[in-house]
Design an enzyme around this catalytic site. Structure first.
Site, PDB file in Angstrom:
ATOM      1  N   LYS A 248       0.896  -1.154   0.160  1.00  0.00           N
ATOM      2  CA  LYS A 248       0.000   0.022  -0.011  1.00  0.00           C
ATOM      3  C   LYS A 248       0.904   1.367   0.098  1.00  0.00           C
ATOM      4  O   LYS A 248       2.194   1.299   0.250  1.00  0.00           O
ATOM      5  CB  LYS A 248      -0.878  -0.071   1.064  1.00  0.00           C
ATOM      6  N   ARG A 329      -2.785 -15.348   2.111  1.00  0.00           N
ATOM      7  CA  ARG A 329      -3.505 -14.508   2.972  1.00  0.00           C
ATOM      8  C   ARG A 329      -2.934 -15.023   4.516  1.00  0.00           C
ATOM      9  O   ARG A 329      -3.116 -13.958   5.444  1.00  0.00           O
ATOM     10  CB  ARG A 329      -4.852 -14.812   2.537  1.00  0.00           C
ATOM     11  N   ARG A 349       1.105  -7.969   8.226  1.00  0.00           N
ATOM     12  CA  ARG A 349       0.131  -6.762   8.866  1.00  0.00           C
ATOM     13  C   ARG A 349       0.644  -6.498  10.282  1.00  0.00           C
ATOM     14  O   ARG A 349       0.568  -5.337  10.673  1.00  0.00           O
ATOM     15  CB  ARG A 349      -1.099  -6.966   8.732  1.00  0.00           C
ATOM     16  N   ASN A 359      -2.759  -0.832   6.691  1.00  0.00           N
ATOM     17  CA  ASN A 359      -2.325  -2.038   7.168  1.00  0.00           C
ATOM     18  C   ASN A 359      -1.193  -2.828   6.264  1.00  0.00           C
ATOM     19  O   ASN A 359      -1.073  -4.134   6.305  1.00  0.00           O
ATOM     20  CB  ASN A 359      -3.587  -3.107   7.549  1.00  0.00           C
ATOM     21  N   HIS A 362      -2.404  -5.309   0.775  1.00  0.00           N
ATOM     22  CA  HIS A 362      -3.850  -5.853   0.419  1.00  0.00           C
ATOM     23  C   HIS A 362      -3.376  -7.279  -0.203  1.00  0.00           C
ATOM     24  O   HIS A 362      -2.242  -7.516  -0.998  1.00  0.00           O
ATOM     25  CB  HIS A 362      -4.488  -5.209  -0.665  1.00  0.00           C
TER      26      HIS A 362
END
Length: 382
Positions: A248, A329, A349, A359, A362
């Site tokens: 991000k 994930r 994260r 965080n 993504h």
């Protein structure tokens, strides 16, 4: 930007979603008191009076940067006067750098070293070189004897092209890279990149432009601007057994890119494609639309994604039978970094995130999203 009383003027733009219009400004920055001012070029009126804006730093002002001014993403597109151009280009230099095929698995480590050497990564793209690309650049020394071996080496696998920005950038890059012959580098510059990651004069890990003229030529070729007929080399996305990871904007600005990619690679994942670019407001809303009405943070998530350049990764693993989306994930961890730090402290994260919006990364949620999100970001948005 330390001269008191100085004023720096940039050409800038902002997409007004309400009016569906791209507005153009002069952006004034006053380093003595860290204030900004915006002048609307169409209306010929002051859009924002000189004011202090929280979170803005002098180092953020360079061509291509996106500055957040009262929730508006203002993109700096150029210098508005010769004085600003002269002063800032004297202080900061761009450098074109290439991470060569045999160090791609150490990409994160090397990026960490580059960032720690006080370089800012202003552009990044994983590509596959062709003989034509090599001919258009200065990647091969004129006096090298075995040019065929060098060409075969450079086209043997993906490379990472970088645009770096730093004080006295060209000279400092040469210091960081070390002598071209890695064996010589180990004797004279033991901590240099070529000493640490190279093997010899050909397999020497990295390349970097040696003078301003070459920097301009190579950046124009590998990172052409939007108006150029040359679109530059394509990214390396394969859309096979993959998932999407977006580093991000806040993490890019906070220079966490190297650390995040290093963690991904050391967890056993492969970076198949990587590209840095700005996701515009419309595309940001489209990409995150699945969360609209589901997460109360939706609007803030959209604002974060469009706030400045991000880096999109196509991530894969050697085990084709694994569920790459679910497995990756798990590495990213819970969406809320505070929860992640409590129950899964080694996740991305937990280590690099700040809030549910900022965080750090993504990642694709559903198995069918992995390929779709890579395709959308790297082929439609980029």
């Amino acid at each position: 930007m330390s001269d008191h009383g100085d004023r720096y003027v940039f050409e800038a733009e902002w997409y007004d979603k309400v009016a569906c219009m791209l507005k153009k400004f002069y952006l004034y920055y006053y380093p003595s008191d860290n204030t900004v001012e915006l002048f609307d070029l169409k209306t010929k009126k002051t859009f924002l009076k000189r004011t202090t804006c929280k979170g803005i730093k002098a180092k953020d002002f360079y061509v291509g940067s996106v500055i957040i001014i009262f929730s508006r993403c203002i993109k700096i597109t150029g210098y508005a006067d010769a004085s600003t151009k002269t002063k800032l280009e004297t202080q900061l230099q761009k450098v074109f750098v290439l991470l060569k095929p045999d160090v791609i698995d150490k990409m994160g480590e090397i990026l960490k070293t580059i960032i720690n050497y006080d370089f800012h990564i202003t552009n990044l793209k994983m590509i596959r070189l062709t003989a034509d690309d090599i001919a258009e650049s200065c990647l091969i020394k004129k006096d090298i004897v075995d040019k065929t071996s060098v060409i075969n080496y450079l086209i043997s696998g993906p490379v990472v092209a970088l645009e770096l920005l730093g004080g006295n950038g060209i000279t400092r890059w040469q210091e960081l890279a070390g002598p071209e012959d890695s064996n010589h580098a180990r004797l004279t510059a033991a901590s240099s990149l070529r000493a640490c990651y190279g093997k010899d004069e050909i397999y020497n890990a990295v390349y970097g432009s040696k003078d301003t003229e070459t920097v301009i030529q190579e950046l124009q070729y590998f990172f052409p601007n939007s108006k150029s007929k040359n679109k530059g080399p394509k990214n390396t996305a394969t859309l096979q057994n993959c998932t999407c990871c977006i580093i991000k904007p806040h993490a890019v600005q906070e220079k966490l890119v190297g650390a995040i990619i290093d963690d991904i690679q050391k967890a056993g994942y492969m970076i198949i494609a990587a590209q840095q670019f700005y996701i515009n407001p419309i595309n940001s809303e489209e990409f995150l639309e699945i969360y609209k009405g589901v997460l109360p943070e939706y609007s803030a998530m959209v604002a974060e994604l469009q706030s400045s350049p991000c880096i999109v990764l196509e991530v894969s693993c050697k085990d084709e039978s694994s569920n790459i989306v679910a497995d990756f994930r798990n590495l990213c961890g819970p969406m809320d970094p505070n929860i992640a730090r409590q129950i899964r402290p080694n996740t991305l994260r937990a280590k690099y995130g700040k809030t549910k919006v900022q965080n750090a990364v993504h990642c694709s949620d559903l198995p069918e999203d992995g390929i779709l999100e890579v395709k959308t970001t790297l082929f439609t948005f980029a």
